[in-house]
Write a protein that holds these residues in place. Structure first.
Motif, PDB file in Angstrom:
ATOM      1  N   ALA B 286       0.825  -1.217   0.000  1.00 61.55           N
ATOM      2  CA  ALA B 286       0.000   0.000   0.000  1.00 61.55           C
ATOM      3  C   ALA B 286       0.857   1.264   0.000  1.00 61.55           C
ATOM      4  O   ALA B 286       0.406   2.337  -0.385  1.00 61.55           O
ATOM      5  N   ALA B 287       2.095   1.122   0.429  1.00 60.81           N
ATOM      6  CA  ALA B 287       2.978   2.293   0.536  1.00 60.81           C
ATOM      7  C   ALA B 287       3.889   2.434  -0.681  1.00 60.81           C
ATOM      8  O   ALA B 287       4.803   3.246  -0.677  1.00 60.81           O
ATOM      9  N   ARG B 288       3.610   1.655  -1.712  1.00 63.61           N
ATOM     10  CA  ARG B 288       4.539   1.615  -2.844  1.00 63.61           C
ATOM     11  C   ARG B 288       4.798   3.006  -3.428  1.00 63.61           C
ATOM     12  O   ARG B 288       5.915   3.356  -3.759  1.00 63.61           O
ATOM     13  N   ASP B 289       3.745   3.784  -3.556  1.00 63.69           N
ATOM     14  CA  ASP B 289       3.926   5.123  -4.116  1.00 63.69           C
ATOM     15  C   ASP B 289       3.805   6.214  -3.064  1.00 63.69           C
ATOM     16  O   ASP B 289       3.584   7.377  -3.382  1.00 63.69           O
ATOM     17  N   ALA B 290       3.924   5.799  -1.824  1.00 65.63           N
ATOM     18  CA  ALA B 290       3.794   6.787  -0.751  1.00 65.63           C
ATOM     19  C   ALA B 290       5.023   7.699  -0.723  1.00 65.63           C
ATOM     20  O   ALA B 290       6.110   7.322  -1.144  1.00 65.63           O
ATOM     21  N   ARG B 291       4.811   8.888  -0.191  1.00 65.02           N
ATOM     22  CA  ARG B 291       5.935   9.760   0.112  1.00 65.02           C
ATOM     23  C   ARG B 291       6.011   9.880   1.629  1.00 65.02           C
ATOM     24  O   ARG B 291       4.964   9.967   2.286  1.00 65.02           O
ATOM     25  N   VAL B 292       7.246   9.882   2.164  1.00 61.48           N
ATOM     26  CA  VAL B 292       7.404  10.052   3.607  1.00 61.48           C
ATOM     27  C   VAL B 292       7.728  11.519   3.884  1.00 61.48           C
ATOM     28  O   VAL B 292       8.725  12.043   3.378  1.00 61.48           O
ATOM     29  N   MET B 293       6.880  12.153   4.660  1.00 66.00           N
ATOM     30  CA  MET B 293       7.060  13.572   4.980  1.00 66.00           C
ATOM     31  C   MET B 293       7.277  13.736   6.480  1.00 66.00           C
ATOM     32  O   MET B 293       6.862  12.900   7.282  1.00 66.00           O
ATOM     33  N   HIS B 294       7.909  14.836   6.842  1.00 64.94           N
ATOM     34  CA  HIS B 294       8.171  15.134   8.252  1.00 64.94           C
ATOM     35  C   HIS B 294       8.523  16.617   8.310  1.00 64.94           C
ATOM     36  O   HIS B 294       9.300  17.100   7.491  1.00 64.94           O
ATOM     37  N   PRO B 295       7.954  17.339   9.273  1.00 63.64           N
ATOM     38  CA  PRO B 295       8.255  18.780   9.312  1.00 63.64           C
ATOM     39  C   PRO B 295       9.665  19.065   9.837  1.00 63.64           C
ATOM     40  O   PRO B 295      10.138  20.179   9.721  1.00 63.64           O
ATOM     41  N   LEU B 296      10.330  18.059  10.397  1.00 62.58           N
ATOM     42  CA  LEU B 296      11.647  18.205  11.003  1.00 62.58           C
ATOM     43  C   LEU B 296      11.611  19.237  12.135  1.00 62.58           C
ATOM     44  O   LEU B 296      10.785  20.113  12.095  1.00 62.58           O
ATOM     45  N   PRO B 297      12.438  19.176  13.139  1.00 61.68           N
ATOM     46  CA  PRO B 297      13.463  18.165  13.319  1.00 61.68           C
ATOM     47  C   PRO B 297      12.886  16.794  13.658  1.00 61.68           C
ATOM     48  O   PRO B 297      11.899  16.693  14.388  1.00 61.68           O
ATOM     49  N   ARG B 298      13.551  15.790  13.136  1.00 52.03           N
ATOM     50  CA  ARG B 298      13.207  14.421  13.499  1.00 52.03           C
ATOM     51  C   ARG B 298      13.971  14.077  14.777  1.00 52.03           C
ATOM     52  O   ARG B 298      15.090  14.552  14.979  1.00 52.03           O
ATOM     53  N   VAL B 299      13.405  13.254  15.590  1.00 50.92           N
ATOM     54  CA  VAL B 299      14.164  12.731  16.710  1.00 50.92           C
ATOM     55  C   VAL B 299      14.501  11.276  16.368  1.00 50.92           C
ATOM     56  O   VAL B 299      15.538  11.026  15.761  1.00 50.92           O
ATOM     57  N   ASP B 300      13.605  10.363  16.626  1.00 46.82           N
ATOM     58  CA  ASP B 300      13.878   8.954  16.319  1.00 46.82           C
ATOM     59  C   ASP B 300      12.743   8.308  15.555  1.00 46.82           C
ATOM     60  O   ASP B 300      12.754   7.111  15.330  1.00 46.82           O
ATOM     61  N   GLU B 301      11.743   9.101  15.160  1.00 48.44           N
ATOM     62  CA  GLU B 301      10.522   8.490  14.631  1.00 48.44           C
ATOM     63  C   GLU B 301      10.647   8.054  13.174  1.00 48.44           C
ATOM     64  O   GLU B 301       9.738   7.403  12.659  1.00 48.44           O
ATOM     65  N   ILE B 302      11.744   8.408  12.522  1.00 46.74           N
ATOM     66  CA  ILE B 302      12.037   7.830  11.203  1.00 46.74           C
ATOM     67  C   ILE B 302      13.461   7.292  11.267  1.00 46.74           C
ATOM     68  O   ILE B 302      14.381   8.026  11.648  1.00 46.74           O
ATOM     69  N   ASP B 303      13.640   6.020  10.910  1.00 49.54           N
ATOM     70  CA  ASP B 303      14.981   5.435  10.939  1.00 49.54           C
ATOM     71  C   ASP B 303      15.892   6.131   9.925  1.00 49.54           C
ATOM     72  O   ASP B 303      15.452   6.508   8.849  1.00 49.54           O
ATOM     73  N   TYR B 304      17.167   6.244  10.283  1.00 51.44           N
ATOM     74  CA  TYR B 304      18.107   6.903   9.386  1.00 51.44           C
ATOM     75  C   TYR B 304      18.283   6.158   8.069  1.00 51.44           C
ATOM     76  O   TYR B 304      18.589   6.756   7.053  1.00 51.44           O
ATOM     77  N   ASP B 305      18.065   4.829   8.103  1.00 54.68           N
ATOM     78  CA  ASP B 305      18.319   4.115   6.849  1.00 54.68           C
ATOM     79  C   ASP B 305      17.173   4.249   5.859  1.00 54.68           C
ATOM     80  O   ASP B 305      17.245   3.718   4.758  1.00 54.68           O
TER      81      ASP B 305
END
Lengths: 448, 448, 448
Positions: B286-305
């Motif tokens: 379902a996420a194949r064409d998804a975009r990952v957004m974040h207003p930043l700063p990120r803390v740990d909620e998105i993995d660096y990889d």
């Protein structure tokens, strides 16, 4: 040390009266035709070195420089004020006023700091406020605003209200008003009167006379009116009629200059009944053509509902600060020339080294604080006074030099002793007291 | 007070949908031909007044202004936030937005502060974030990024994940998504659901309907999916089939908007199992064409990889913020014109003075904090609602006005009483409760 | 990750000797004809990201960029240094070095931070000081000043005095002096000697030899002279004559480089008798043509009355920092081209992942601090050394890899074991100790 031909603005006295008036005209021109002047300082860099916080003054200078097309670098680091560690002001201005910047604006908590900066920097220095000493650009802006509003400064009746004791803005403004021939009505909050040394200087340098004054009842400022005084240099005839039992009657007010309680310089004084200017204050007939001024920030001393009164010009004061500072910086950077002559060399003697014993009595003076490490004490002598008066070359605090000594004999004399006349002026060593002279290793001369 | 013809951006509602789309095109043009536009704001000065720290937002605005050829002055002084001493926001913006600067960007910890700034400044004001109220330029940048990535906004399926309760960014983004016809899937961390007032406004102003949703299993976000809801205004037919027992099935995700836990606004809530988006999350079909957004700063909620995944666009969001802010400032400064019409005057009644008793219920509202000294309370009335709804003109928090009084009679009535209709609208005085009306000195009217 | 074709200045080694000399000539040109170059970086934006305070370095860079016609944005927020919360350095530079700015200057308290910034930013990164690692622009300015004063660098006799242990400025300067063929005389304050790893690198990379030195008696610096050593790569004949019983006699000093005690990095060492250079120091014949240098800020280690001596060039050092940084930034931004070739690819092997067990031994290294969350450990191998030497790719601290393992067999061997030769270089896994290898789950190979 600094370039002797450069101009600085450490004290309002560094500009002649005629220069100030000419700068007003340039400020008018900059304001009227802002875009015509947007390149006049292109390529120049101003550094703001603020060792004490002041967002408003800093932003006003930065805006002025950007409007002239110049660049800005800024250090506003409270930690730099720490006196124990870190770099001296002299070193900082030699570095930043070396190749980093073409003009410096310095704010510092110690009295006399701006003079130190001006001595050590190779580029022009503007005093952005040094301790309780001076804040000359605020004074220029205040004068400029009043001059624009009233078309003149001479003969104006200006009421100063509130904390007249700790406000360097008020002190500088007093000297400038006296110099331009305006009359001053002081309405201090009780305990916050104008200091004696300010009154003394007004008397000596501008011939100001002081009499008790009776001011129209101004609601909200009532707590201040009991101690009202009238300071003028321009009406000797009238004042000659006054005795200690009569009061000069102030029945026309051209401006009321309010100032906030300078709590950061207080030692817990009570300000519960501090004056507060409101709509009712301005309803008084004597205030019909008054302008309400304030150096800002205001705390509570002017009601918010006075803001819309056309006589309230405190936001205009702030606004006019930008073209005024533009004119000043364009002048100091040599981008505009003034026809007026600079102030005459002051009548005081050249600096004398007071190393033999004199020490500035102002505990906030930079010579008693961070300058201890590297500044040579330096006093200006007013030889014509008796006893001789010595003013600290940095903070201008004055000392009476009641004793005079000579290195070759190691003897000291009372200042009025005939033996003093025999000592070459440059070789006289001054002391405030016998104790100070003895402590420096001198002996009293035998009585003649 | 401010110039009525000037435009401000306090809320995203201050721009019409068409204006926003036109600004996107200008942003594209600025980005594509940066050097062509490097003089468009030459001579203009932007002041950033940040009473709360935000390096990223400040630098983005400063970069945008420099890229337009303008100048920047900046006050980012945490000490100015101290409410006890010091200057009011109104005074600060009147000074800085007088002659110092031509446009202001204000960040302030109190809800509604940006509206105060806009009212008092003579120049355009941009809200750089005011308390938990709004952060409209973040929303513009988010919309612009999504629009560029997907070519449209209408009909997109946007998952909001994490702390939906305290994030003003999320709230503003919700309103904007609804307005542009995108559908929202909320996946809050337990205890951090979207507040009721946001849901209420989505329903009332955009006709949004909410149903329980079933989202494809997204590893890492599992803790959030139990409470998933689907908010849409665009699919009435489909939703009509749903009952409280079924769930809307989300099987295509266009964007996942992650947000960090806003710990600075928390009262010690547990975030140990806060969602964390990783590579495995994006492996779901379902996420194949998804975009990952974040207003930043990120803390740990998105993995660096995940950073290297082409679907990760959070750094692109930040990058696009500069041309978006360039377009906005060039517009507010009158350097570019938009063909689109501004938003229609809102349907609410003009402001009413709530002095008779109303008080904003939002304790973080500026009217209950630093504005107490000088702001007149001001509410907008939605007369069509019953009971009448009053929204604070500063922070927009709404109050139900269950009682209505009249000055001349000193009587108050239940809002639905026939007697209320007889009172001229401008003379109605509103209260939340009988107690409030009584406390203000009014008496209950006799029952009809 | 960064653009591989961009140039950064993380270490002074990132510039070839010929490039450095060519930059000196550009600096001369910028200085001589400042206004000719005032548009060379028009449109470019420099961001200063200072996670550790340094007013002087920051202002020097900002002045340089403004003098080139560029713009400046600045974040100097001590709170950003807090490692527990907030954003990673990698994220910050990806945002600010995305569209906000065209070049970054980074200062950070952790060793190796500048390399992290360079790896993640899309734009050139200049190291403005990273922990105790490097401060290469200070070194460039020092070399440039000395080169201008003496007309050359090769064969100069440079005395380094004071805290040689904790000063990153001194370490970088040593490497650069050796590289340019200058000779170094170390006169450390007792307990503040040059660290072994610096001496080791000087020996290995520049062929420097060290002998005890006898320096002319320099009053004020006496406390330091007992431990004087002479470090040279250029006089093998002379030094060959020296035994451990003789001392090299230094009787001509070209420069004395003083440095303050780096108290912020100390653990309470006594500095009561720290050397202090005064007028008497300069009265010595050997110092007749010496130049007195200092990276500033000075505390007390140079007397103020030395400032007027023409041999004192520390304020000139600061002054020359601006044109030197102008040349550097114009080069990194591609606004001027250098004819000289960049440094050859270093002879070390490409980075290896040390994930199998290696950990940088430098506790201040960014890989052991904020980078723990996201950085992959990375070491450069010097295969020619025995035991093999691995240098942290971030902070350059070296580790002896006494054991080598292989994934397929899960066995480890002493580094000199023949079995190691049979393992493909890219597949070797290195450990400092048996314990470390065992902890990583490897077994010792049976003795051959």
């Amino acid at each position: 040390m600094g370039d002797p031909s450069k101009r600085d603005l450490v004290s309002i006295e560094d500009l002649s009266t005629e220069e100030i008036l000419e700068l007003f005209q340039h400020a008018d021109e900059f304001r009227a035709n802002l875009s015509d002047w947007s390149d006049v300082c292109r390529g120049a860099i101003m550094a703001t070195l603020f060792f004490e916080p002041s967002t408003r003054t800093r932003l006003s200078f930065e805006s002025a420089m950007l409007r002239l097309g110049g660049g800005v670098i800024s250090a506003a680091d409270k930690e730099s004020t720490s006196r124990a560690k870190g770099e001296s002001l002299a070193d900082t201005v030699r570095v930043v006023g070396g190749s980093y910047a073409d003009i410096l604006v310095v704010r510092h908590p110690e009295d006399g700091a701006a003079r130190v900066a001006a001595r050590y920097a190779r580029v022009p220095v503007i005093n952005g406020g040094d301790g309780a000493h001076e804040h000359p650009t605020q004074t220029l802006c205040d004068l400029y605003t009043l001059w624009k509003e009233k078309g003149r400064l001479e003969g104006l009746e200006v009421v100063l209200c509130g904390d007249l004791r700790y406000s360097r803005t008020i002190h500088s403004f007093c000297y400038a008003l006296a110099r331009f021939g305006a009359n001053i009505v002081t309405m201090p909050y009780a305990g916050f009167e104008l200091p004696d040394y300010v009154l003394h200087r007004l008397t000596r340098d501008y011939g100001v006379q002081t009499v008790a004054a009776s001011v129209a009842d101004l609601p909200g400022l009532a707590g201040s009116s009991n101690a009202a005084a009238y300071l003028t240099a321009s009406k000797p005839h009238q004042l000659a009629l006054f005795t200690s039992l009569t009061r000069f009657e102030v029945n026309r007010i051209d401006a009321i200059y309010m100032t906030r309680a300078q709590r950061e310089r207080h030692a817990g004084e009570d300000t519960a009944n501090y004056p507060r200017l409101g709509r009712n204050t301005l309803g008084v007939e004597a205030a019909r053509d008054a302008r309400v001024m304030h150096p800002l920030p205001r705390v509570d001393e002017i009601d918010y509902d006075v803001d819309d009164d056309p006589r309230s010009i405190y936001f205009r004061q702030a606004e006019l600060g930008v073209p005024m500072r533009m004119a000043l910086m364009a002048f100091l950077l040599g981008k505009i020339q003034l026809r007026a002559r600079p102030p005459a060399a002051t009548s005081v003697e050249p600096g004398i080294a007071g190393g033999a014993g004199l020490r500035c009595r102002n505990e906030r003076c930079i010579t008693n604080n961070e300058g201890v490490r590297y500044l040579q004490r330096d006093f200006r002598l007013r030889a014509e006074e008796s006893p001789p008066m010595l003013a600290c070359a940095y903070c201008e605090r004055e000392i009476e030099a009641r004793f005079v000594a000579q290195e070759s004999t190691r003897l000291f004399h009372p200042h009025a002793a005939p033996a003093v006349q025999a000592i070459e002026i440059a070789k006289r060593i001054y002391f405030e007291s016998e104790a100070q002279a003895l402590a420096a290793g001198f002996q009293p001369a035998a009585t003649a």
